[in-house]
Motif scaffolding. Structure first.
Motif, mmCIF file in Angstrom:
data_model
loop_
_atom_site.group_PDB
_atom_site.id
_atom_site.type_symbol
_atom_site.label_atom_id
_atom_site.label_comp_id
_atom_site.label_asym_id
_atom_site.label_seq_id
_atom_site.Cartn_x
_atom_site.Cartn_y
_atom_site.Cartn_z
ATOM 1 N N UNK A 1 0.643 -1.203 -0.073
ATOM 2 C CA UNK A 1 0.019 0.115 -0.041
ATOM 3 C C UNK A 1 0.883 1.344 0.081
ATOM 4 N N UNK A 2 2.093 1.038 -0.201
ATOM 5 C CA UNK A 2 3.177 2.191 0.109
ATOM 6 C C UNK A 2 2.852 3.033 1.088
ATOM 7 N N UNK A 3 2.620 2.686 2.318
ATOM 8 C CA UNK A 3 2.418 3.299 3.522
ATOM 9 C C UNK A 3 3.590 4.295 3.876
ATOM 10 N N UNK A 4 3.348 5.338 4.537
ATOM 11 C CA UNK A 4 4.293 6.046 5.227
ATOM 12 C C UNK A 4 4.778 5.834 6.561
ATOM 13 N N UNK A 5 5.918 6.232 6.952
ATOM 14 C CA UNK A 5 6.345 5.824 8.447
ATOM 15 C C UNK A 5 5.338 5.758 9.442
ATOM 16 N N UNK A 6 4.535 7.146 9.194
ATOM 17 C CA UNK A 6 3.700 7.551 10.414
ATOM 18 C C UNK A 6 2.386 6.411 9.929
ATOM 19 N N UNK A 7 1.888 6.165 9.008
ATOM 20 C CA UNK A 7 0.997 5.297 8.836
ATOM 21 C C UNK A 7 1.134 3.720 9.311
ATOM 22 N N UNK A 8 2.473 3.417 8.823
ATOM 23 C CA UNK A 8 3.018 1.975 9.399
ATOM 24 C C UNK A 8 2.900 2.111 11.080
ATOM 25 N N UNK A 9 3.330 2.986 11.701
ATOM 26 C CA UNK A 9 3.244 3.097 13.066
ATOM 27 C C UNK A 9 1.902 3.085 13.616
ATOM 28 N N UNK A 10 0.882 3.746 13.013
ATOM 29 C CA UNK A 10 -0.595 3.697 13.331
ATOM 30 C C UNK A 10 -0.965 2.425 13.151
ATOM 31 N N UNK A 11 -0.733 1.804 12.070
ATOM 32 C CA UNK A 11 -1.200 0.439 11.942
ATOM 33 C C UNK A 11 -0.668 -0.521 13.110
ATOM 34 N N UNK A 12 0.405 -0.526 13.546
ATOM 35 C CA UNK A 12 1.050 -1.132 14.696
ATOM 36 C C UNK A 12 0.373 -0.903 15.880
ATOM 37 N N UNK A 13 0.117 0.410 16.063
ATOM 38 C CA UNK A 13 -0.389 1.010 17.482
ATOM 39 C C UNK A 13 -1.735 0.560 17.395
ATOM 40 N N UNK A 14 -2.684 0.671 16.435
ATOM 41 C CA UNK A 14 -4.032 0.220 16.626
ATOM 42 C C UNK A 14 -4.248 -1.347 16.943
ATOM 43 N N UNK B 1 -10.755 -5.627 3.462
ATOM 44 C CA UNK B 1 -10.526 -4.309 3.800
ATOM 45 C C UNK B 1 -9.452 -3.541 2.604
ATOM 46 N N UNK B 2 -9.742 -2.406 2.218
ATOM 47 C CA UNK B 2 -9.005 -1.861 1.176
ATOM 48 C C UNK B 2 -8.445 -0.403 1.343
ATOM 49 N N UNK B 3 -8.787 0.086 2.616
ATOM 50 C CA UNK B 3 -8.071 1.400 2.848
ATOM 51 C C UNK B 3 -7.458 1.192 4.229
ATOM 52 N N UNK B 4 -6.555 2.387 4.483
ATOM 53 C CA UNK B 4 -5.731 2.369 5.680
ATOM 54 C C UNK B 4 -6.657 2.399 7.020
ATOM 55 N N UNK B 5 -7.812 3.411 6.711
ATOM 56 C CA UNK B 5 -8.813 3.560 7.798
ATOM 57 C C UNK B 5 -9.494 2.336 7.962
ATOM 58 N N UNK B 6 -9.855 1.553 7.265
ATOM 59 C CA UNK B 6 -10.607 0.297 7.718
ATOM 60 C C UNK B 6 -9.624 -0.577 8.262
ATOM 61 N N UNK C 1 5.899 1.869 18.613
ATOM 62 C CA UNK C 1 6.164 2.155 17.333
ATOM 63 C C UNK C 1 6.721 3.621 17.033
ATOM 64 N N UNK C 2 5.910 4.558 17.760
ATOM 65 C CA UNK C 2 6.554 5.812 17.713
ATOM 66 C C UNK C 2 8.065 6.142 18.376
ATOM 67 N N UNK C 3 8.421 5.061 19.143
ATOM 68 C CA UNK C 3 9.700 5.521 19.890
ATOM 69 C C UNK C 3 10.807 4.593 19.331
ATOM 70 N N UNK C 4 10.378 3.330 18.937
ATOM 71 C CA UNK C 4 11.362 2.223 18.359
ATOM 72 C C UNK C 4 11.591 2.537 17.100
ATOM 73 N N UNK C 5 10.476 2.764 16.104
ATOM 74 C CA UNK C 5 11.073 3.063 14.963
ATOM 75 C C UNK C 5 11.883 4.044 14.579
ATOM 76 N N UNK C 6 11.801 5.332 15.238
ATOM 77 C CA UNK C 6 12.835 6.136 15.182
ATOM 78 C C UNK C 6 14.111 5.791 15.532
ATOM 79 N N UNK C 7 14.287 5.208 16.575
ATOM 80 C CA UNK C 7 15.533 4.690 17.010
ATOM 81 C C UNK C 7 16.007 3.618 15.866
ATOM 82 N N UNK C 8 15.266 2.934 15.455
ATOM 83 C CA UNK C 8 15.498 1.712 14.544
ATOM 84 C C UNK C 8 16.119 2.380 13.086
#
Length: 448
Positions: free
Chosen positions: A46-59, A101-106, A401-408
């Protein structure tokens, strides 16, 4: 209360009960592994951004938090069985919708619901376990749930060989759709096989249902040698239950009362730190393996190591001399300290071994902390400490995700330095835990 289970023994009734509960835990393992492993695939597809990727993990993590706190109160209000049935039904629906599902919100909303059902059914399985067997089998029955969760993870990884090309591409929709089969079977089993626990019924003064259930268990477990409750037995149980309420008002006392606050804070602390370790692994493992061009076999080896560790714990957790709850916690914490230190300094050369050690260490913690929590409190507080412990632990891991991904992205192995420092805090908590109730009765007047 343990004298009832000693009287009726452990047999066919518990076998049917744990068949269903272990199937539920097996499905929980599938969902957990799936939520972790498909993350890099969906990010790329889906070519997600780093922020969307972190949101998906956090959800998914936020869903677990919501479910854990719901478990803490709904299970005591509705009962263990009704809670299981309700949220397993919701799990069947959400898993089907996840394949569409077909969207990031879903995706965020569905992962939230899937996490919520996981957050309820996982700790509730441990409550069922601790309330349904004799004290001498309680640890092993609880560990069987852990083994089922790990087996579910391994089964999901096995499916990856058929549904994924590598750790970045594959048919993730078809893989989850196939798993509707075991989840639906678990849902049906919870309806037709599960029974409410006797401890819950007595705690809520449902005496006729409790006596009927005790006799049913005795008949199923002992057949022709079954000893049904006499009127004197029933009167004695009622008087015993009244005595427990008379000694102290448990509802007013609560898990944060002066009597329990010390061990409650320790359990919460262990759950927070264990979840930080586990969620960091949940987030980082697929990316580290993908970036190092590791195959699905690497993930498979990590989960097999976790299974072997659970089997070992199964044989020592009820042994006061060689094992026990606190010794398992201590060994697991020391292993995490070695693993995180090794990963930071040895890096890719230590990657697979380090991931295996962290999986083994976190498995030891999760296998034991919830059990220690269930054993440290009376019936009306047991699901509260299990649910709130799970929930608070997951709340602390929401920012992971918002702490470890930046460190990663600064240094892929920098997160393990931070985690290693936190393990030292965990070690202090384990060394100061007040009581190990290995093979001790759950309830007595002095405990209530």
């Amino acid at each position: 209360m343990n004298f009832i289970y000693t009287h009726i023994k452990t047999g066919m009734f518990q076998f049917k009960l744990f068949t269903v509960i272990n199937l539920v835990q097996f499905c929980d393992g599938i969902l957990y592994a799936y939520a972790s492993l498909v993350q890099p695939i969906i990010k790329q597809e889906w070519n997600l951004s780093q922020s969307e990727d972190a949101q998906m993990a956090s959800s998914f993590i936020i869903g677990i938090v919501i479910g854990s706190f719901l478990c803490a109160f709904i299970a005591d209000l509705m009962g263990r069985k009704k809670s299981y049935v309700l949220f397993l039904g919701l799990s069947v629906f959400s898993i089907y919708y996840l394949s569409l599902v077909s969207t990031i919100l879903q995706m965020l909303l569905v992962r939230l619901v899937v996490g919520m059902t996981y957050g309820i059914t996982m700790p509730l399985g441990h409550v069922f376990s601790s309330e349904s067997v004799e004290s001498k089998f309680r640890g092993r029955f609880g560990l069987s749930l852990t083994i089922s969760i790990i087996t579910g993870k391994i089964y999901l990884v096995f499916l990856c060989f058929f549904y994924l090309q590598d750790l970045k591409t594959g048919n993730w929709r078809g893989m989850i759709l196939l798993n509707l089969i075991p989840i639906t079977l678990a849902f049906l089993g919870s309806i037709f096989i599960l029974q409410e626990t006797v401890r819950f019924q007595l705690a809520h003064e449902q005496y006729s249902q409790a006596f009927k259930q005790i006799d049913q268990m005795s008949i199923e477990n002992n057949k022709d040698n079954a000893q049904l409750l006499t009127d004197n037995d029933k009167d004695g149980i009622i008087k015993w239950q009244i005595t427990q309420r008379t000694v102290k008002n448990i509802e007013e006392q609560g898990i944060l009362s002066r009597r329990y606050v010390g061990q409650t804070l320790r359990i919460w602390g262990l759950m927070i730190l264990a979840n930080l370790q586990n969620m960091s692994l949940f987030l980082l493992m697929p990316y580290l393996f993908a970036e190092s061009n590791s195959s699905v076999w690497s993930v498979f080896l990590v989960f097999v190591s976790e299974l072997l560790a659970a089997v070992l714990i199964y044989f020592v957790i009820d042994n006061k001399q060689y094992g026990g709850r606190i010794k398992v916690l201590l060994g697991s914490t020391l292993l995490l300290l070695i693993a995180n230190t090794g990963l930071y300094f040895l890096r890719e050369s230590f990657l697979v071994i380090g991931m295996q050690m962290i999986k083994v260490g976190t498995r030891g913690l999760f296998s034991t902390v919830l059990l220690v929590g269930s054993e440290s409190y009376p019936t009306k507080l047991r699901s509260k400490i299990s649910g709130t412990g799970q929930g608070i632990g997951k709340i602390a891991s929401i920012p992971t995700p918002f702490l470890m991904l930046p460190l990663y992205y600064i240094d892929p192995y920098l997160p393990f330095l931070v985690l290693g420092i936190l393990v030292i805090v965990m070690l202090i908590i384990v060394l100061t835990y007040p009581e190990d109730k290995t093979q001790q009765p759950l309830e007595g007047i002095k405990n209530q």
